[in-house]
Design a protein around this motif. Sequence first.
Motif, PDB file in Angstrom:
ATOM      1  N   VAL A 129       0.840  -1.206   0.000  1.00 40.10           N
ATOM      2  CA  VAL A 129       0.000   0.000   0.000  1.00 40.10           C
ATOM      3  C   VAL A 129       0.870   1.250   0.000  1.00 40.10           C
ATOM      4  CG1 VAL A 129      -1.662   1.328   1.359  1.00 40.10           C
ATOM      5  CG2 VAL A 129      -1.964  -1.135   1.102  1.00 40.10           C
ATOM      6  N   ALA A 130       1.989   1.226   0.705  1.00 40.13           N
ATOM      7  CA  ALA A 130       2.881   2.385   0.745  1.00 40.13           C
ATOM      8  C   ALA A 130       3.435   2.701  -0.639  1.00 40.13           C
ATOM      9  CB  ALA A 130       4.021   2.124   1.729  1.00 40.13           C
ATOM     10  N   VAL A 131       3.684   1.682  -1.454  1.00 48.11           N
ATOM     11  CA  VAL A 131       4.153   1.907  -2.821  1.00 48.11           C
ATOM     12  C   VAL A 131       3.098   2.662  -3.622  1.00 48.11           C
ATOM     13  CG1 VAL A 131       4.836   0.773  -4.974  1.00 48.11           C
ATOM     14  CG2 VAL A 131       5.652  -0.116  -2.782  1.00 48.11           C
ATOM     15  N   VAL A 132       1.837   2.270  -3.472  1.00 45.59           N
ATOM     16  CA  VAL A 132       0.746   2.939  -4.194  1.00 45.59           C
ATOM     17  C   VAL A 132       0.585   4.376  -3.700  1.00 45.59           C
ATOM     18  CG1 VAL A 132      -1.725   2.879  -4.706  1.00 45.59           C
ATOM     19  CG2 VAL A 132      -0.416   0.748  -4.598  1.00 45.59           C
ATOM     20  N   ALA A 138       3.156  11.399  -6.085  1.00 50.39           N
ATOM     21  CA  ALA A 138       3.941  11.867  -7.230  1.00 50.39           C
ATOM     22  C   ALA A 138       3.073  12.113  -8.465  1.00 50.39           C
ATOM     23  CB  ALA A 138       5.020  10.835  -7.566  1.00 50.39           C
ATOM     24  N   ASP A 139       1.749  12.021  -8.323  1.00 46.98           N
ATOM     25  CA  ASP A 139       0.781  12.242  -9.414  1.00 46.98           C
ATOM     26  C   ASP A 139       0.951  11.244 -10.566  1.00 46.98           C
ATOM     27  OD1 ASP A 139      -0.517  14.355  -8.178  1.00 46.98           O
ATOM     28  OD2 ASP A 139       0.877  15.842  -9.003  1.00 46.98           O
ATOM     29  N   GLU A 140       1.594  10.122 -10.300  1.00 47.69           N
ATOM     30  CA  GLU A 140       1.784   9.129 -11.361  1.00 47.69           C
ATOM     31  C   GLU A 140       0.481   8.413 -11.702  1.00 47.69           C
ATOM     32  OE1 GLU A 140       4.758   6.727  -9.594  1.00 47.69           O
ATOM     33  OE2 GLU A 140       6.429   8.000 -10.215  1.00 47.69           O
ATOM     34  N   LEU A 141      -0.355   8.154 -10.707  1.00 49.04           N
ATOM     35  CA  LEU A 141      -1.618   7.471 -10.949  1.00 49.04           C
ATOM     36  C   LEU A 141      -2.557   8.327 -11.777  1.00 49.04           C
ATOM     37  CD1 LEU A 141      -2.184   5.901  -7.405  1.00 49.04           C
ATOM     38  CD2 LEU A 141      -1.229   4.813  -9.440  1.00 49.04           C
ATOM     39  N   THR A 142      -2.579   9.612 -11.506  1.00 53.02           N
ATOM     40  CA  THR A 142      -3.424  10.524 -12.284  1.00 53.02           C
ATOM     41  C   THR A 142      -2.957  10.595 -13.730  1.00 53.02           C
ATOM     42  OG1 THR A 142      -3.872  11.842 -10.300  1.00 53.02           O
ATOM     43  CG2 THR A 142      -4.289  12.882 -12.442  1.00 53.02           C
ATOM     44  N   ALA A 179     -17.434   1.639  -6.132  1.00 54.57           N
ATOM     45  CA  ALA A 179     -18.312   1.747  -4.970  1.00 54.57           C
ATOM     46  C   ALA A 179     -17.804   2.832  -4.024  1.00 54.57           C
ATOM     47  CB  ALA A 179     -18.388   0.408  -4.243  1.00 54.57           C
ATOM     48  N   PRO A 180     -18.692   3.669  -3.498  1.00 52.02           N
ATOM     49  CA  PRO A 180     -18.245   4.728  -2.571  1.00 52.02           C
ATOM     50  C   PRO A 180     -17.514   4.178  -1.353  1.00 52.02           C
ATOM     51  CG  PRO A 180     -20.494   5.125  -3.313  1.00 52.02           C
ATOM     52  CD  PRO A 180     -20.121   3.758  -3.800  1.00 52.02           C
ATOM     53  N   ALA A 181     -17.938   3.009  -0.862  1.00 49.14           N
ATOM     54  CA  ALA A 181     -17.297   2.456   0.331  1.00 49.14           C
ATOM     55  C   ALA A 181     -15.853   2.067   0.076  1.00 49.14           C
ATOM     56  CB  ALA A 181     -18.086   1.235   0.822  1.00 49.14           C
ATOM     57  N   ALA A 182     -15.505   1.795  -1.180  1.00 51.78           N
ATOM     58  CA  ALA A 182     -14.128   1.391  -1.491  1.00 51.78           C
ATOM     59  C   ALA A 182     -13.148   2.525  -1.220  1.00 51.78           C
ATOM     60  CB  ALA A 182     -14.033   0.949  -2.953  1.00 51.78           C
ATOM     61  N   ARG A 183     -13.597   3.751  -1.342  1.00 50.91           N
ATOM     62  CA  ARG A 183     -12.707   4.894  -1.133  1.00 50.91           C
ATOM     63  C   ARG A 183     -12.275   5.027   0.321  1.00 50.91           C
ATOM     64  NH1 ARG A 183     -12.837   7.942  -5.761  1.00 50.91           N
ATOM     65  NH2 ARG A 183     -14.509   7.415  -7.216  1.00 50.91           N
ATOM     66  N   GLU A 184     -13.020   4.393   1.218  1.00 52.63           N
ATOM     67  CA  GLU A 184     -12.632   4.421   2.626  1.00 52.63           C
ATOM     68  C   GLU A 184     -11.539   3.392   2.924  1.00 52.63           C
ATOM     69  OE1 GLU A 184     -16.125   3.791   4.879  1.00 52.63           O
ATOM     70  OE2 GLU A 184     -17.241   5.472   3.980  1.00 52.63           O
ATOM     71  N   VAL A 185     -11.316   2.471   1.975  1.00 51.33           N
ATOM     72  CA  VAL A 185     -10.360   1.393   2.195  1.00 51.33           C
ATOM     73  C   VAL A 185      -9.103   1.564   1.352  1.00 51.33           C
ATOM     74  CG1 VAL A 185     -10.005  -1.109   2.074  1.00 51.33           C
ATOM     75  CG2 VAL A 185     -12.244  -0.181   2.746  1.00 51.33           C
ATOM     76  N   ALA A 186      -9.290   1.881   0.074  1.00 51.94           N
ATOM     77  CA  ALA A 186      -8.183   1.899  -0.880  1.00 51.94           C
ATOM     78  C   ALA A 186      -7.858   3.322  -1.321  1.00 51.94           C
ATOM     79  CB  ALA A 186      -8.532   1.039  -2.098  1.00 51.94           C
ATOM     80  N   ASN A 187      -6.725   3.450  -1.965  1.00 51.69           N
ATOM     81  CA  ASN A 187      -6.293   4.741  -2.493  1.00 51.69           C
ATOM     82  C   ASN A 187      -7.252   5.202  -3.588  1.00 51.69           C
ATOM     83  OD1 ASN A 187      -4.632   6.237  -4.767  1.00 51.69           O
ATOM     84  ND2 ASN A 187      -3.593   6.631  -2.816  1.00 51.69           N
ATOM     85  N   GLU A 188      -7.746   6.419  -3.479  1.00 56.57           N
ATOM     86  CA  GLU A 188      -8.783   6.906  -4.397  1.00 56.57           C
ATOM     87  C   GLU A 188      -8.259   7.032  -5.822  1.00 56.57           C
ATOM     88  OE1 GLU A 188     -11.824  10.727  -4.852  1.00 56.57           O
ATOM     89  OE2 GLU A 188     -10.753  10.353  -2.965  1.00 56.57           O
ATOM     90  N   ALA A 189      -7.037   7.516  -6.001  1.00 58.68           N
ATOM     91  CA  ALA A 189      -6.479   7.663  -7.348  1.00 58.68           C
ATOM     92  C   ALA A 189      -6.283   6.298  -8.005  1.00 58.68           C
ATOM     93  CB  ALA A 189      -5.164   8.433  -7.295  1.00 58.68           C
ATOM     94  N   PHE A 190      -5.871   5.303  -7.222  1.00 65.45           N
ATOM     95  CA  PHE A 190      -5.715   3.960  -7.779  1.00 65.45           C
ATOM     96  C   PHE A 190      -7.068   3.381  -8.163  1.00 65.45           C
ATOM     97  CE2 PHE A 190      -5.549  -0.675  -7.304  1.00 65.45           C
ATOM     98  CZ  PHE A 190      -4.566  -0.977  -8.229  1.00 65.45           C
ATOM     99  N   LEU A 191      -8.094   3.611  -7.353  1.00 66.16           N
ATOM    100  CA  LEU A 191      -9.433   3.137  -7.690  1.00 66.16           C
ATOM    101  C   LEU A 191      -9.917   3.745  -9.006  1.00 66.16           C
ATOM    102  CD1 LEU A 191     -11.196   3.234  -4.199  1.00 66.16           C
ATOM    103  CD2 LEU A 191     -10.456   1.207  -5.467  1.00 66.16           C
TER     104      LEU A 191
END
Length: 431
Positions: A129-132, A138-142, A179-191
């Motif tokens: 998770v720290a890698v993500v 670094a705005d790489e996901l965007t 899913a909105p609930a996923a944003r509470e668990v995972a990185n939003e940019a990765f989602l």
Amino acid sequence: MTPTPMTTTDARLALRATPPRGTGTATAPAEARGGHPAAERIPPARTGAHPAVRIPVQPGPDGARPGSTGPDDTAAADGDASGAPAPHDPCAHGFLPERPPVRSMIGTWTRLDAMAREVAVAPDRATAVAVVERAHRADELTALRQRVSRLSPRNAEAASMRIAVIAVSCGWSALDPQAPAAREVANEAFLELWAAIAHRIDHDQFVALPTLALHNWAPERKPRRHIPIDQLARTEQLVPIVRWAPEGQPLSRLDRLMLAATRLEAHGIWLFRLADTLAGRAPDDSSTPTALRRLVRIQHALRAQLHSEAAELASAPATDQQRAVLGALAEQGALEPPVLQAADAVLGIGGRRLGEGRRQHLRRHLPAQHRAWLSAMDRHCAPVRTLAHRGGPDAAVYREAQESLIALRRTYTALVHTAAAPTPGPLRKAA
């Protein structure tokens, strides 16, 4: 001689020109089509008077026939400048990709490749998770998200494999990225990147074995000539593109399990062809029991193939993180190899034993065109499945085919258990 993959128009013309079923064999000789040695000893099935039922070739994920797409900043990496998907014919190479998976991505997408390799060897989920999170800062996901629409279908599949590696390594494989609930668990940019890739390939639940295995392999050396994709995966030494073990160290159990699934698909190509042969056959057709006997022998050959993988897999290293990945996929029902689902569509084991809902639950991890082919097989092989309620020698052959599929599934399940075991151990004996 080896047939050339046909377009839909070619298939229609060929059907008009096909002689009655009493004049030819059900499949080409295994030697000519790169068949498995066990399949080469299987005699051609006798044919009856019923016309062939050809499952239509399904369109690509874009829902259209092959055509041009937008610019692709990774097209040069795989020589696919047009980005046009070819029609998929499971009888040609099963559910393997049309061509070898993209080994190296270029441009901005090299960062996704590096990220997937880094999280695959992470010692735990927190490190992954720290890698993500670092890539997000670094705005790489965007930057990657903004380029998804420019990927060709083949490179989109390559990106999906790397997204799947990251998702399961971080423990997010059960999430719906939209899913909105996923944003509470995972990185939003990765989602957002995950959801964009899913939309690009028209497949929401691709984080599963088919993506992780069938798009994560390459021949160790470049073949000297072009050969069919199933023969390439069957005869060449394979290596993973994204390794679950550090470079310079032996392949892990998870690496070997994924490669074993790829080889199982390649060896199982004859099962797809027999499924197409049995489609539409009446249970009293004289060629039906012959085809079922061939199916039994192929399933025995696939079982032997899995046993041949067992010793090296059992002695390979494993980590707690890799076992967690396997456990997460198993909880989702995302470890069923596509070739076993094809056999199930013919013989009806899953529908009879677990219920139709369970069967669709397993299939949801396959691309839309693959699910459509399996559903067509469910319908067209229904007459053959009526043998389950009959007596006589033909019904006995059908039940033998069912029993061989059950044994094959148990052998595969034992291989998965071996990969997930905390200490090395032999393959459990399958009943």
